[in-house]
Design a protein around this motif. Structure first.
Motif, PDB file in Angstrom:
ATOM      1  N   HIS A  52     -18.462 -19.740   9.878  1.00 48.15           N
ATOM      2  CA  HIS A  52     -19.430 -20.374   9.052  1.00 48.15           C
ATOM      3  C   HIS A  52     -20.563 -21.001   9.210  1.00 48.15           C
ATOM      4  CE1 HIS A  52     -18.318 -24.543   7.735  1.00 48.15           C
ATOM      5  NE2 HIS A  52     -19.515 -23.821   7.143  1.00 48.15           N
ATOM      6  N   SER A  76     -20.648  -5.684   9.987  1.00 49.62           N
ATOM      7  CA  SER A  76     -21.169  -6.087   9.113  1.00 49.62           C
ATOM      8  C   SER A  76     -22.501  -7.424   9.529  1.00 49.62           C
ATOM      9  CB  SER A  76     -20.332  -6.793   7.748  1.00 49.62           C
ATOM     10  OG  SER A  76     -19.642  -5.831   6.820  1.00 49.62           O
ATOM     11  N   ALA A 116     -30.649  -6.679   9.096  1.00 49.07           N
ATOM     12  CA  ALA A 116     -31.641  -7.078   8.618  1.00 49.07           C
ATOM     13  C   ALA A 116     -32.836  -8.342   8.867  1.00 49.07           C
ATOM     14  CB  ALA A 116     -30.671  -6.977   7.254  1.00 49.07           C
ATOM     15  N   GLU A 148     -15.098 -20.889   2.839  1.00 47.08           N
ATOM     16  CA  GLU A 148     -15.145 -20.813   4.938  1.00 47.08           C
ATOM     17  C   GLU A 148     -16.697 -21.847   4.939  1.00 47.08           C
ATOM     18  OE1 GLU A 148     -15.706 -17.580   6.495  1.00 47.08           O
ATOM     19  OE2 GLU A 148     -14.223 -16.525   5.779  1.00 47.08           O
ATOM     20  N   GLY A 149     -15.970 -23.085   3.701  1.00 49.34           N
ATOM     21  CA  GLY A 149     -16.895 -23.979   3.963  1.00 49.34           C
ATOM     22  C   GLY A 149     -17.963 -24.203   3.013  1.00 49.34           C
ATOM     23  N   GLN A 150     -18.409 -23.055   2.349  1.00 49.25           N
ATOM     24  CA  GLN A 150     -19.796 -23.073   1.923  1.00 49.25           C
ATOM     25  C   GLN A 150     -19.297 -22.641   0.069  1.00 49.25           C
ATOM     26  OE1 GLN A 150     -22.668 -19.642   2.110  1.00 49.25           O
ATOM     27  NE2 GLN A 150     -21.012 -19.225   3.626  1.00 49.25           N
ATOM     28  N   LEU A 151     -19.933 -24.009  -1.012  1.00 50.14           N
ATOM     29  CA  LEU A 151     -19.599 -23.724  -1.972  1.00 50.14           C
ATOM     30  C   LEU A 151     -20.367 -22.775  -3.186  1.00 50.14           C
ATOM     31  CD1 LEU A 151     -19.437 -27.586  -2.131  1.00 50.14           C
ATOM     32  CD2 LEU A 151     -17.084 -26.143  -2.096  1.00 50.14           C
ATOM     33  N   TYR A 206     -20.379 -10.772   2.442  1.00 52.48           N
ATOM     34  CA  TYR A 206     -20.075 -10.703   3.560  1.00 52.48           C
ATOM     35  C   TYR A 206     -19.845  -9.203   3.926  1.00 52.48           C
ATOM     36  CZ  TYR A 206     -19.056 -15.645   3.915  1.00 52.48           C
ATOM     37  OH  TYR A 206     -19.230 -16.605   3.821  1.00 52.48           O
ATOM     38  N   GLU A 207     -19.857  -8.318   3.247  1.00 53.98           N
ATOM     39  CA  GLU A 207     -19.344  -6.767   3.414  1.00 53.98           C
ATOM     40  C   GLU A 207     -20.124  -6.157   3.513  1.00 53.98           C
ATOM     41  OE1 GLU A 207     -18.935  -3.550   5.042  1.00 53.98           O
ATOM     42  OE2 GLU A 207     -16.466  -4.298   3.296  1.00 53.98           O
ATOM     43  N   HIS A 208     -21.012  -5.488   4.869  1.00 53.66           N
ATOM     44  CA  HIS A 208     -22.561  -4.746   5.162  1.00 53.66           C
ATOM     45  C   HIS A 208     -21.684  -3.096   5.667  1.00 53.66           C
ATOM     46  CE1 HIS A 208     -24.680  -7.767   2.996  1.00 53.66           C
ATOM     47  NE2 HIS A 208     -24.074  -9.116   4.241  1.00 53.66           N
ATOM     48  N   GLN A 209     -20.868  -2.956   5.952  1.00 48.48           N
ATOM     49  CA  GLN A 209     -20.589  -1.454   6.194  1.00 48.48           C
ATOM     50  C   GLN A 209     -20.332  -0.321   5.035  1.00 48.48           C
ATOM     51  OE1 GLN A 209     -20.073  -1.453   9.606  1.00 48.48           O
ATOM     52  NE2 GLN A 209     -21.290  -2.761   9.287  1.00 48.48           N
ATOM     53  N   ASN A 244     -31.286  -3.156   0.533  1.00 47.97           N
ATOM     54  CA  ASN A 244     -32.143  -3.391   1.262  1.00 47.97           C
ATOM     55  C   ASN A 244     -31.772  -3.616   3.035  1.00 47.97           C
ATOM     56  OD1 ASN A 244     -31.118  -5.726   0.523  1.00 47.97           O
ATOM     57  ND2 ASN A 244     -32.495  -7.021   0.543  1.00 47.97           N
ATOM     58  N   VAL A 245     -30.045  -4.447   3.235  1.00 46.99           N
ATOM     59  CA  VAL A 245     -29.322  -4.631   4.569  1.00 46.99           C
ATOM     60  C   VAL A 245     -29.221  -3.631   5.356  1.00 46.99           C
ATOM     61  CG1 VAL A 245     -27.511  -6.469   5.441  1.00 46.99           C
ATOM     62  CG2 VAL A 245     -28.882  -7.013   3.265  1.00 46.99           C
ATOM     63  N   LEU A 246     -28.610  -2.573   4.207  1.00 45.59           N
ATOM     64  CA  LEU A 246     -28.327  -1.576   5.382  1.00 45.59           C
ATOM     65  C   LEU A 246     -30.015  -1.122   6.075  1.00 45.59           C
ATOM     66  CD1 LEU A 246     -25.120  -0.333   3.472  1.00 45.59           C
ATOM     67  CD2 LEU A 246     -25.676  -1.676   5.060  1.00 45.59           C
TER      68      LEU A 246
END
Lengths: 363, 226
Positions: A33, A63, A70, B5-8, B33-36, B184-186
């Motif tokens: 968070h 992750s 990145a 987790e606090g984000q809207l 959140y999933e970057h594996q 692009n993240v990986l």
């Protein structure tokens, strides 16, 4: 649910040996968070404590690390582009905060996320900077009239820019503290003491990095990323300990009129990291005053993540107190009252018509 | 309001219309959140341990197609996300209902009587939404991750005959990158995984209107007869 003490021990001081799986899950959610999951995991790895992380929590930590890598790649590209742009326009600039850590490759830059890039240019170069940015397709972020006026008259003097293709936000500063405040920082000295980093980009000397981060953390209404900033400061102080000029640091605080902020920083580092910041030229007077203790109470709570996973962490009163004191450090009283009036009216509208009243309708 | 987790991530919505927001939030969590794993905006179906990706933008009919196939002899791995392991390049089955929109709801109701439907949530910003459950957890557990054999970019064109065009691996690779959630993240790992997938499978662009015809066509694709 974690206690404040457990968060301080595990999150700041890396005392993780006794955490169970449930506590690890809660700690991870707090970190994610606050955009601190990657930097925390890398700190654990550096401390040889990575093996304490439960197997089921490792993938989300990794992750977060991948995502931060990145972003770092993207920041490095932007550093190169900005360097080429401003060199062509003969504008001297120094990166600040997160981008400066990347340019300097400081230990706290690894895994650290940032929401925008910050640069500092000389006052005389402000209009040239805007021209150069517009020529390179940067656009002013969409602001309402009040916010535009806030930036132009009372803050950085240039509103934040955004690059339409890269999606990067850029904050241009000509000072480290709003010009309407009664304190001033010798920006010329910042440029003199700046060092050369990646892509030839300049970044402030390490004492300046700590000083600026501390001012941003303590003499500011927004402590949303306070724990991240305090961690930055702790890592800079400890990992450059051999060469760090503590006396120079205290002089920076002294000469700019931030003695109280220095003492608050000392107390915060002691409280969260059990780290004793050497006083340098600053004495310990005023530590027992009511005002100092009120400010410490407020900023201490403001820095603590407000989370459903930390018992009693929401604490609205000290957070509000810190918000008002932070603004009062940056603005004369009349302007402060006007600004808070505007913000309060906006909050009231949100309260009456919903949190999303000012958010654009989704397509 | 959905709070992650606090984000809207989404605008608030009446409680009666919350189900689609929960599904979009699950997608948002995976994308954010999933970057594996390498993730594409794509339906995935499989048969005999071989998978076909059906990547397309919203409104191309990929969910309708994947749901139909999942109810007619194929394993529907996902109607929305192709989740590919790095290094092994295998695509993962995802246990979640298909999210059908507007006319697709009635098309699947009529053509797939075995499918269980949620109530229809009307007038969302994407129109009417209903969720279709194809499998029990027990049935789903028989699905195994498997290699990608082909990538088919589907486009529903009303009243059209099925029309197939073969794409080069380079065209397919480039088109897939545009459907990537985290390509692009990986960085290099994402590139290497996508390159391995691209060099080991065939790429097609297909216009169709007949779902049964598409099922036959895709069987031929898997059998390397296309």
């Amino acid at each position: 649910m974690l206690t404040i003490e457990a968060v301080t021990a595990s999150l700041c001081q890396l005392k993780v040996e006794h955490l169970d799986d449930k506590q690890w899950g809660e700690l991870f959610r707090i970190l994610r968070h606050k955009s601190m999951a990657a930097s925390y995991y890398l700190r654990l790895r550096n401390a040889g404590k990575e093996h304490y992380v439960p197997e089921q929590i490792k993938p989300p930590f990794l992750s977060a690390v991948t995502f931060s890598e990145a972003q770092t790649r993207q920041v490095k590209i932007q550093l190169k582009k900005l360097s080429l742009l401003f060199t062509a326009h003969q504008i001297e600039f120094v990166m600040l905060k997160g981008a400066a850590y990347v340019a300097a490759e400081t230990p706290n830059s690894y895994g650290r996320l940032m929401s925008d890039l910050d640069i500092c240019v000389r006052y005389k170069d402000l209009s040239g900077t805007e021209l150069a940015l517009r020529n390179a397709a940067w656009q002013i972020k969409e602001l309402d009239d009040y916010d535009e006026k806030f930036y132009r008259q009372w803050s950085h003097e240039i509103p934040p820019y955004k690059h339409p293709f890269d999606g990067v936000s850029l904050d241009v500063h000509h000072t480290l503290f709003p010009p309407v405040a009664d304190k001033s920082i010798n920006i010329n000295q910042l440029f003199v003491e700046a060092q050369c980093g990646l892509s030839g980009v300049k970044y402030p000397g390490v004492e300046w990095l700590v000083f600026h981060s501390a001012i941003h953390l303590i003499a500011n209404e927004d402590a949303e990323n306070g724990l991240r900033d305090l961690t930055d400061i702790y890592l800079l102080l400890t990992q450059y300990q051999q060469t760090f000029n503590f006396e120079r640091l205290s002089v920076l605080f002294c000469e700019s009129g931030f003695v109280t902020e220095f003492r608050l920083l000392q107390q915060l580092l002691l409280e969260y990291f059990a780290y004793q910041l050497p006083s340098g030229k600053i004495d310990t007077e005023g530590l027992n005053s009511l005002w100092f203790n009120l400010r410490f109470w407020a900023v201490r709570w403001a820095i603590c993540p407000a989370s459903e996973y930390i018992a009693g962490s929401h604490q609205r009163i000290p957070r509000m107190f810190n918000y008002i004191v932070g603004y009062s450090c940056k603005m004369p009283i009349l302007l402060l009252m006007r600004h808070l009036g505007y913000k309060s009216a906006r909050s009231l509208i949100k309260f009456l018509f919903g949190e999303f009243y000012f958010r654009k309708k989704s397509k | 309001m959905v709070n992650v987790e606090g984000q809207l991530p989404f605008n608030p919505i009446a409680p009666a219309k919350i189900l689609p927001s929960i599904e979009w939030s699950l997608n948002w969590c995976v994308a954010a959140y999933e970057h594996q794993k390498l993730i594409f905006h794509s339906s995935v179906v499989a048969k005999n341990g071989q998978a076909i990706l059906l990547p397309a933008v919203s409104g191309s009919g990929k969910t309708t197609l994947a749901t139909y196939l999942g109810a007619h002899g194929w394993e529907m791995f996902s109607d929305e996300l192709a989740i590919i392991d790095l290094n092994s390049n295998l695509v993962n089955p995802v246990f979640r209902p298909a999210s059908l929109k507007n006319e697709s709801i009635d098309i699947i109701r009529k053509s797939c009587p075995s499918v269980t439907f949620s109530d229809v949530t009307t007038a969302t910003h994407k129109g009417d939404i209903a969720h279709a459950k194809l499998y029990t957890q027990k049935q789903f557990r028989t699905f195994n991750k498997c290699p990608v054999q082909a990538v088919v970019f589907p486009k529903y064109v009303a009243l059209s005959n099925t029309r197939v065009m073969t794409l080069s691996q380079a065209e397919g690779f480039a088109s897939l990158t545009r459907q990537g959630f985290n390509y692009n993240v990986l960085g290099s790992e994402g590139f290497n995984t996508l390159a391995a997938v691209a060099t080991s499978c065939r790429f097609y662009y297909v216009e169709y209107s007949d779902l049964a015809d598409m099922s036959e066509l895709l069987s031929e694709v898997l059998a390397d007869q296309c």
